[in-house]
Every structure is written in C-alpha cells, then in structure tokens.
Enzyme design. Structure first.
Site, PDB file in Angstrom:
ATOM      1  CD  GLU A 102      -2.913  -1.432   2.083  1.00 42.65           C
ATOM      2  OE1 GLU A 102      -2.133  -1.791   3.206  1.00 42.65           O
ATOM      3  OE2 GLU A 102      -4.123  -1.421   1.957  1.00 42.65           O
ATOM      4  CD  GLU A 122      -3.703  -6.021   3.069  1.00 34.99           C
ATOM      5  OE1 GLU A 122      -4.086  -7.070   2.070  1.00 34.99           O
ATOM      6  OE2 GLU A 122      -2.695  -5.389   3.200  1.00 34.99           O
TER       7      GLU A 122
HETATM    8  C1  LIG Z   1     -12.575   4.530  12.187  1.00 31.58           C
HETATM    9  C2  LIG Z   1     -12.337   3.193  13.330  1.00 31.58           C
HETATM   10  C3  LIG Z   1     -10.935   3.789  13.418  1.00 31.58           C
HETATM   11  C4  LIG Z   1      -9.794   2.273  13.310  1.00 31.58           C
HETATM   12  C5  LIG Z   1      -9.004   2.454  12.590  1.00 31.58           C
HETATM   13  C6  LIG Z   1      -8.580   1.552  11.762  1.00 31.58           C
HETATM   14  C7  LIG Z   1      -7.174   1.726  11.408  1.00 31.58           C
HETATM   15  C8  LIG Z   1      -7.264   0.893   9.679  1.00 31.58           C
HETATM   16  C9  LIG Z   1      -5.599   0.509   9.292  1.00 31.58           C
HETATM   17  C10 LIG Z   1      -5.421  -0.459   8.853  1.00 31.58           C
HETATM   18  C11 LIG Z   1      -4.362  -0.651   7.928  1.00 31.58           C
HETATM   19  C12 LIG Z   1      -4.060  -2.145   7.199  1.00 31.58           C
HETATM   20  C13 LIG Z   1      -3.882  -1.947   6.303  1.00 31.58           C
HETATM   21  C14 LIG Z   1      -2.842  -3.257   6.079  1.00 31.58           C
HETATM   22  O1  LIG Z   1      -4.283  -2.737   5.090  1.00 31.58           O
HETATM   23  C15 LIG Z   1      -2.584  -4.402   6.965  1.00 31.58           C
HETATM   24  C16 LIG Z   1      -1.926  -5.063   6.558  1.00 31.58           C
HETATM   25  O2  LIG Z   1      -0.801  -4.846   5.824  1.00 31.58           O
HETATM   26  S1  LIG Z   1      -1.933  -6.809   7.602  1.00 31.58           S
HETATM   27  C17 LIG Z   1      -0.589  -7.733   7.011  1.00 31.58           C
HETATM   28  C18 LIG Z   1      -0.795  -7.894   5.661  1.00 31.58           C
HETATM   29  N1  LIG Z   1       0.813  -9.499   5.608  1.00 31.58           N
HETATM   30  C19 LIG Z   1       0.912 -10.549   5.729  1.00 31.58           C
HETATM   31  O3  LIG Z   1      -0.003 -10.720   6.270  1.00 31.58           O
HETATM   32  C20 LIG Z   1       1.972 -10.634   5.327  1.00 31.58           C
HETATM   33  C21 LIG Z   1       2.109 -12.304   6.788  1.00 31.58           C
HETATM   34  N2  LIG Z   1       3.598 -12.437   5.960  1.00 31.58           N
HETATM   35  C22 LIG Z   1       3.985 -13.517   5.601  1.00 31.58           C
HETATM   36  O4  LIG Z   1       3.265 -13.339   5.217  1.00 31.58           O
HETATM   37  C23 LIG Z   1       5.303 -14.174   6.225  1.00 31.58           C
HETATM   38  O5  LIG Z   1       5.477 -13.869   6.495  1.00 31.58           O
HETATM   39  C24 LIG Z   1       5.893 -13.712   4.099  1.00 31.58           C
HETATM   40  C25 LIG Z   1       6.260 -12.240   5.399  1.00 31.58           C
HETATM   41  C26 LIG Z   1       6.384 -13.674   3.271  1.00 31.58           C
HETATM   42  C27 LIG Z   1       7.668 -14.738   4.883  1.00 31.58           C
HETATM   43  O6  LIG Z   1       7.603 -15.278   4.806  1.00 31.58           O
HETATM   44  P1  LIG Z   1       8.725 -16.437   5.263  1.00 31.58           P
HETATM   45  O7  LIG Z   1       9.966 -16.248   5.260  1.00 31.58           O
HETATM   46  O8  LIG Z   1       8.477 -18.345   5.594  1.00 31.58           O
HETATM   47  O9  LIG Z   1       8.875 -15.953   7.220  1.00 31.58           O
HETATM   48  P2  LIG Z   1       8.127 -16.547   8.113  1.00 31.58           P
HETATM   49  O10 LIG Z   1       6.287 -17.039   7.569  1.00 31.58           O
HETATM   50  O11 LIG Z   1       8.510 -17.811   9.411  1.00 31.58           O
HETATM   51  O12 LIG Z   1       8.173 -15.237   9.174  1.00 31.58           O
HETATM   52  C28 LIG Z   1       8.922 -14.631   9.604  1.00 31.58           C
HETATM   53  C29 LIG Z   1       8.638 -14.193  11.181  1.00 31.58           C
HETATM   54  O13 LIG Z   1       8.070 -12.787  10.991  1.00 31.58           O
HETATM   55  C30 LIG Z   1       7.243 -12.952  11.570  1.00 31.58           C
HETATM   56  N3  LIG Z   1       6.095 -11.877  10.852  1.00 31.58           N
HETATM   57  C31 LIG Z   1       5.636 -12.542   9.242  1.00 31.58           C
HETATM   58  N4  LIG Z   1       4.980 -11.081   8.729  1.00 31.58           N
HETATM   59  C32 LIG Z   1       4.407  -9.703  10.187  1.00 31.58           C
HETATM   60  C33 LIG Z   1       3.637  -9.512  10.611  1.00 31.58           C
HETATM   61  N5  LIG Z   1       2.689  -8.858   8.570  1.00 31.58           N
HETATM   62  N6  LIG Z   1       3.466  -8.782  11.537  1.00 31.58           N
HETATM   63  C34 LIG Z   1       4.793  -9.527  12.041  1.00 31.58           C
HETATM   64  N7  LIG Z   1       5.150 -10.494  12.508  1.00 31.58           N
HETATM   65  C35 LIG Z   1       4.854 -11.067  11.124  1.00 31.58           C
HETATM   66  C36 LIG Z   1       6.270 -14.109  11.921  1.00 31.58           C
HETATM   67  O14 LIG Z   1       5.392 -14.438  12.474  1.00 31.58           O
HETATM   68  C37 LIG Z   1       7.447 -14.426  11.776  1.00 31.58           C
HETATM   69  O15 LIG Z   1       8.241 -14.544  13.514  1.00 31.58           O
HETATM   70  P3  LIG Z   1       9.321 -15.360  13.863  1.00 31.58           P
HETATM   71  O16 LIG Z   1       7.787 -16.983  13.145  1.00 31.58           O
HETATM   72  O17 LIG Z   1      10.166 -16.286  13.412  1.00 31.58           O
HETATM   73  O18 LIG Z   1       8.875 -15.045  15.676  1.00 31.58           O
END
Ligand SMILES: CCCCCCCCCCCCC[C@H](O)CC(=O)SCCNC(=O)CCNC(=O)[C@H](O)C(C)(C)COP(=O)(O)OP(=O)(O)OC[C@H]1O[C@@H](n2cnc3c(N)ncnc32)[C@H](O)[C@@H]1OP(=O)(O)O
Length: 717
Positions: A102, A122
C-alpha cells in the site's frame, strides 16, 4: 527502525525492522518523520523507500492488531508521500505485501527485483487492505485484477505485476542502487499524474458483472469464510465513493472485521503455523539446540499408495529415492504409479515437464533390502501390522549404516515397540504422511521415548524441505490426528443409528466448513481398511464382529459399517458404500435407497425408534468428542501445545481455517460451555469412554483460561 541517508540529490529511507520489516507503530513514525526530513531538505530532489535485510515491508504488524492503531496510520504515511512535492520511488525486493505494497502504491513509481513478489494478503488473516490498497489498486491495475488479488491474497511475481502496471520496472542487481539510479532519472520530471488517487478505477463500468462473477467464485470456495465478500465491497467503494470517503469506509469495515472471530482465528492460525517449528521434547531437546543430520539419500520401503505418494513428495523436492518392494511385479506397478503421479503434477502445474523428468531420473529401485546399506534415511511405508514393521526394522538395523535414521509411516502403531526391534531406538521416529502423500501437506512426526533430539530435528527439517507442514507429537494409539478423529467417526455412526441420515450429517459438517462429511470421507478412504482392523482387533480379544453387536470390549459399538462391508460396499472404489457411485472409482455420488433400508433394518433389529436429530447435536457430537480427546492429548503431553493440534487439523483434515482449528474453536465457544456439553453427552452415553470429560478441560474451563496460556498453566496444574 527506519534508516535515512542521502546520496547526492536522492534521499534513501530504509525500513529496518527485522525479520520482515513489519510496519509497527515506530516504523510508521520513522517513515513519516523521515519523509518530512526529505521534504524539508532543499538538496533532496527524489526519495527512495526500501527495506533493509531480507525484504521490503510485508505489511502491518499483526501483533498490533486487536486495538485501534496509533497514528500515523499507513494512509497518513501515504498522504505524506503524495504531497511531498518530490518523486518517491518504492524499491522492492523480497515481498512487498499488505501495508508494504500500500505504501508502494502511494509512491509515484515502483521498481522491483525479478524474484520479488507483491500482494495484498489481508484476506488470509480475515481482513481487507484498509491502508489504501482497496482504493489504489483498482486505479492502477483495474477492478478485475484488484478483485482477483485482494479476494484471494495471491502474491504476484514481479514480472506478472509489471504486466498489470503495478511495477514500473523490473531491475536486476542491488535494489537500493537501482532505486537511486531510477530516482536520478526521474527527479526533475513531472510526476503529478503518478498520484493514483486522482485516477478513476479501470473497468469501473463493468463493476457489476465483475462483482457478480467474483461473488459466484467466492461462494463456491468460501465455506462460510466471509472476508472475501467484505473485500469485494471495499473494492466497490473505489468506484462508488470519492477517494477519502472510500478510505474511511474501508477503515470502518476493517475495524469490524478485526473484532470478528474469523479474523482472530486466522491470525491465531498464522502464528500457530509458525510456532510448530519451535518444537521441544520432554527430555529438554529442542529446535534451537538440536542440529539436523545432512540427508542426501533416502529409501522408501513399500510401493503402495502411501509409499509411492511419499516417493513423489521426496523426488519433487529434489531428493534421490531408492524405492523398495518385495518383488519385481509390485515394484513395476509402483514405478508406474510414481510416473503417473509426476505426470499429474505437470498437468496440475505443480512442476514443469522438465522438472518431472529430472525427478523421475532420480528414482532407483530394488527388491533387495541389502541395497539400503548406504542410505542416510529410510521411510518404511508397508501395511499397518506391528509384527511386519518390527521385522523390517530389525533387518534395517542390521543393514543400514549406524548413523542412518529409520522412519515409520505409521498412522497409529507404537513407535517405542518398533524402535525396540532395533539397536538404535534413538534413530527411530514416526513420519506419518497423509494420503495422498504427494499432495497433503501435513506430516505428523512422532517421537518415541528414546528418539534423540537430532533425529527429531532431522525429520522436522526434512518435512520443511519437502514442502510439508511437520508437527511433532508423542506416541499413543493413533497419535494426535487419528486419535481425535476416531471418536468423531464413531459419533457419526451412532447418530445414524439413532435417527440421522448419513447425507444429513455430511451436509451439516460441510456447511460448518469441513471439505467433506465423514461418510463421504469413509467412502473415499475405503471402508475395507477399517473393517479389516476391527476384525483383527476382535480376533485379538477372542471375539467376533457379530451382526447385531451393540457393545464391543465394554464400549458402545455400531455395526452398520461392518454390515455395509459384508455387502462388498467399500466405497468409491467398488462403486458403492454409504452412497452409490456412477461406476467404481467415480466421484459422482447419489443417495442410495438400499443404504436407507439397511439403516432402517439395523435400527428395527435393535429396537431403536429413530428420533429427529438437530444440526446442533450433529455439530456438537462430532466436534466436541474430538475436542475432548484433544484436551486429553494435551493433558498427557502427546501434543505440547494447542497450536500443534490445530495445525494438524488444518492441514490433515481441512478443518476450516477461519475457525483456527478445533482447539481454538473451543476457546471461542467458551470452555465452560464445551465442558458442560461434554458432561451432558457423557451422562447420555456412559458406554462411550470418549465422552469422559478431560480433567485438563475441566480445570481450564473453571477460569476460562485463554488459549495462549493453556500449555503453561497445564505444566503448573
Ligand atoms: C473508524 C475506526 C478507526 C479504526 C482505525 C483503523 C485503522 C485501520 C488502519 C489499517 C491499516 C491496514 C493496513 C494493511 O492493509 C493491513 C496489513 O498490512 S495486514 C498484514 C499483511 N501482511 C501479511 O499478512 C504478511 C504475513 N507474512 C507472510 O506472509 C510471511 O511471513 C512472509 C512475509 C511472506 C515471510 O515468510 P517467511 O520467509 O516464510 O517467514 P515467516 O513467515 O516465518 O516469518 C518470519 C517471522 O516474521 C513474522 N511475521 C511475518 N509477517 C508478519 C507481520 N505482518 N507482522 C508481524 N510479524 C510478522 C513471523 O511471525 C515470523 O516470526 P517468528 O516466527 O520468526 O517469530
């Protein structure tokens, strides 16, 4: 958390929040302030935003969900980019996902390395892209592409993203250097037309037909999962509302979704999936201390359904496999099966014809166990007969090199007994694959009391390397998966005995979100396998499975499945089972009046007056009987954490992910309610020991302990 430096006229803003540069509060503040800094520096003519380490930001920090995020939000960072007055370039490597993409969409240009991927995932955690994605992507790539990407969460490789204009240029080399060079080229050029909010969504006149088609697709695959439908609405807002209003509406929807059980369940599942690699043995050995052995050569014993599936899983991950059978005829048949599974993989686009050819050339075969003297690891996949497995393991122990690891693909036999037939019990371990083994991702790894941490580390690592989801459990009959499934299968039969129809039960559980009801599963798996093991068990106890048996070994018993098998109705493969099929092997099923009559006769012969069975009762008796067993599994330490059980159910049985898994589902319903209903069924059915309430469940239910604390509290109880 955010680094800033200048190279000539270009400011570089690099997110530095390992491991994945999630957009935590401090990162958003850092981005916002550094954008200000670049805006106020007169010598800066262009800005590059990138990620340090392995990736561009992958989105919002999921740990921060559940509360209203502190400002600045991603959209505030976006507005700052748009109004900076200088071109901003997103330089993407790794994965630019969610809020990360985004931010990139708010930028004026996007470049990416060839192996980078972008997406708005998401929906996979029960949300919609509320940081501007649902408003910006339709304006850049069009409604159709935005619908596909946002409702599925699919990640696009850079080249495909470039086709849809999401990426302006695919570059090779160092992404920051490339970003700076790109910035130098555009720094003095007009860029106002690159601000997406001022564009109108492509294909907006076709919004209605596109929406209808997407909703039809969603309905077919959603099984009660509603985030994709909300995503559709959020994209429609890009056409129906002015930009800022669309953003505001989507934020409101995001907030509502965030509070929903489905989003909580999906986010739980996300972290549960990542926690399973952090296994721990009761002896203290764990993933951090144990080093996996290097495995180069693997042998699979048994070229039946499981053996060939496992062979294909290994071959397609690049492992050479030595396949063993007891005679040439079985071996030939096995090789043919492996070839056709590989061809099937090409048809399903799992791999290319070239890769299939390579895999196939890595297959060698033998009928001589002696040939296994130099392999690093053996996976035995023969019939589920303990004496047969003991015999094979004792032979392997003598033939294989001392450091070789011996695995059994058993689904319920005692690993300690198998290990005891060798002089290397520390190197014996269970590797329970699920059928079809080349497709199903679950690998239930079972340690025995003498299995070493190194052996466990090796099979957990192997699982990952072949693209499986390896979960570690201890040994007990049926381990975790089949032990929990057993009471459920029994309850399904009892429900039919009492008045339900098989198709009614299947429908209720499919409506709940299971991929297939239990009777369809029985027909798919083949009723004869269970029948044979029930007859063996009876023989073992000096009993026979008589026609109107109501109790077996002190437990309630329903002989309906045996009666079907006596008629040769083994399921899909014989063209009839609980349903009838077009022809043997066909999936086209219909309700069979003969089965309805058989059920009625069965009830009459036992004097059972059928009663109306409600949806609630079917759901409860099926799900809660398994959940109760799950708590016993935790209580006994067979599974270390509820997350392990839930991942087994998500990947082994297709439990709906938006419920998180059976244990998370129980936590959402409330442990007190689950416990009370289990006690209720225990009172009604005292001769089914699976209704004996779990003591752990009872203790946790008194205080409604949250799921994250079950394992810790259990160790203290
Ligand atoms: C009027 C009312 C007011 C209300 C206000 C509301 C405001 C709203 C504002 C909202 C804004 C929204 C913004 C957005 O649209 C929302 C998002 O972005 S949601 C997140 C989207 N992203 C994901 O879902 C990505 C998820 N991650 C993955 O798919 C994978 O992890 C990866 C990035 C492809 C990497 O994969 P790998 O290499 O295999 O590694 P791992 O998966 O093992 O991950 C390593 C490590 O990182 C941690 N991790 C991964 N992603 C996140 C994350 N997004 N947040 C935190 N941590 C993350 C994962 O847990 C691993 O941790 P570990 O196990 O090693 O501790």
């Amino acid at each position: 958390m955010v680094d800033y430096w200048r190279q000539g006229s270009v400011a570089v803003i690099a997110v530095n929040n390992p491991p994945v540069n999630a957009l935590s509060y401090n990162v958003r503040v850092g981005l916002y302030n550094n954008l200000d800094k670049a805006a106020n520096d007169r010598d800066v003519l262009a800005v590059v935003i990138c990620g340090k380490g392995r990736t561009f930001p992958v989105g919002a920090d999921i740990h921060e969900f559940g509360q209203i995020p502190k400002e600045p939000w991603i959209t505030d960072v976006g507005r700052k980019i748009e109004s900076l007055g200088k071109p901003v370039i997103a330089a993407i490597h790794g994965t630019g996902l969610g809020g990360g993409l985004e931010i990139a969409l708010f930028c004026h240009y996007r470049i990416a390395l060839p192996n980078a991927r972008v997406g708005l995932p998401e929906v996979l955690i029960g949300l919609l892209p509320a940081g501007g994605g649902a408003q910006l992507l339709p304006r850049l790539a069009g409604i159709q592409v935005a619908m596909e990407m946002i409702t599925t969460g699919r990640q696009l490789p850079a080249s495909e993203a470039a086709k849809y204009n999401i990426i302006d240029k695919v570059v090779s080399g160092d992404i920051v250097k490339e970003g700076i060079e790109f910035a130098l080229r555009v720094q003095n050029k007009p860029f106002q037309d690159k601000i997406l909010r001022y564009r109108s969504p492509h294909g907006k006149d076709s919004l209605q037909p596109i929406t209808e088609a997407v909703l039809r697709k969603i309905k077919m695959r959603s099984r009660g999962f509603y985030a994709p439908v909300w995503c559709v609405r959020s994209i429609a807002n890009s056409v129906k509302l002015p930009f800022e209003e669309g953003l505001a509406q989507n934020r409101i929807m995001f907030q509502q979704m965030q509070l929903s059980g489905q989003a909580k369940a999906l986010q739980y599942a996300f972290f549960a999936e990542r926690s399973i690699s952090k296994w721990k043995l009761p002896c203290g050995g764990n993933f951090a201390t144990a080093v996996p052995r290097k495995i180069k050569t693997i042998s699979v014993i048994g070229a039946g359904t499981m053996g060939t599936g496992i062979t294909v899983a290994l071959l397609s991950a690049g492992f050479p496999v030595l396949l063993v059978e007891q005679n040439k005829r079985f071996l030939m048949k096995g090789v043919q099966t492996v070839q056709s599974l590989l061809e099937g993989g090409v048809k399903r686009r799992k791999f290319t014809a070239e890769q299939a050819k390579m895999a196939s050339s890595s297959l060698t075969t033998t009928v001589d166990l002696q040939a296994l003297n130099s392999v690093d690891l053996v996976i035995e996949a023969v019939f589920e007969t303990l004496s047969l497995k003991e015999d094979i393991f004792s032979k392997l122990d003598k033939i294989c090199k001392p450091e070789a690891i011996l695995c059994s693909n058993t689904s319920y036999l005692n690993i300690d007994k198998i290990a005891a037939s060798t002089r290397r019990p520390d190197k014996v371990v269970g590797t329970h694959f699920f059928s079809p083994a080349h497709i199903m991702r679950l690998m239930e790894n079972i340690y025995g009391c003498k299995t070493s941490p190194e052996t466990v580390a090796t099979v957990m690592d192997l699982g990952k390397r072949i693209g499986k989801v390896p979960v570690l459990v201890g040994t007990c009959p049926g381990f975790c998966a089949n032990r929990m499934n057993r009471p459920q299968s029994e309850e399904a039969l009892f429900l039919v005995e009492e008045g339900a129809q098989p198709e009614q039960i299947d429908q209720v559980l499919e409506d709940f979100g299971m991929p297939m009801g239990p009777f369809k599963v029985r027909d798919l798996a083949g009723g004869d396998i269970g029948w044979r093991s029930r007859k063996d068990a009876a023989l073992h106890l000096g009993l026979t499975l008589s026609y109107d048996l109501q109790f077996f070994n002190g437990e309630r018993y329903c002989s309906l499945a045996d009666k079907l098998c006596e008629l040769g109705r083994f399921g899909q493969k014989t063209g009839s089972g609980w349903y009838s099929y077009d022809k043997p092997g066909s999936k086209q099923l219909s309700i069979d009046e003969d089965v309805t009559k058989l059920i009625q006769n069965h009830r009459d012969s036992l004097g059972i007056k059928p009663r109306k069975i409600t949806t609630q009762e079917i759901q409860e008796r099926f799900l809660f009987s398994g959940i109760n067993e799950g708590f016993k599994i935790l209580e006994e330490g067979i599974a270390a954490r509820p997350e392990d059980i839930d991942i087994i159910w998500l990947y082994g049985f297709g439990f709906p992910r938006h419920y998180g898994g059976p244990m998370f589902y129980a936590s959402q319903i409330g442990l007190k309610r689950v416990y009370d209903r289990i006690c209720h069924y225990h009172e009604l059915f005292p001769y089914s020991s699976h209704w004996m309430p779990s003591k752990l469940l009872q203790k946790l239910s008194i205080q409604e302990v949250p799921i994250g604390q079950w394992a810790e509290l259990h160790s203290k109880l």
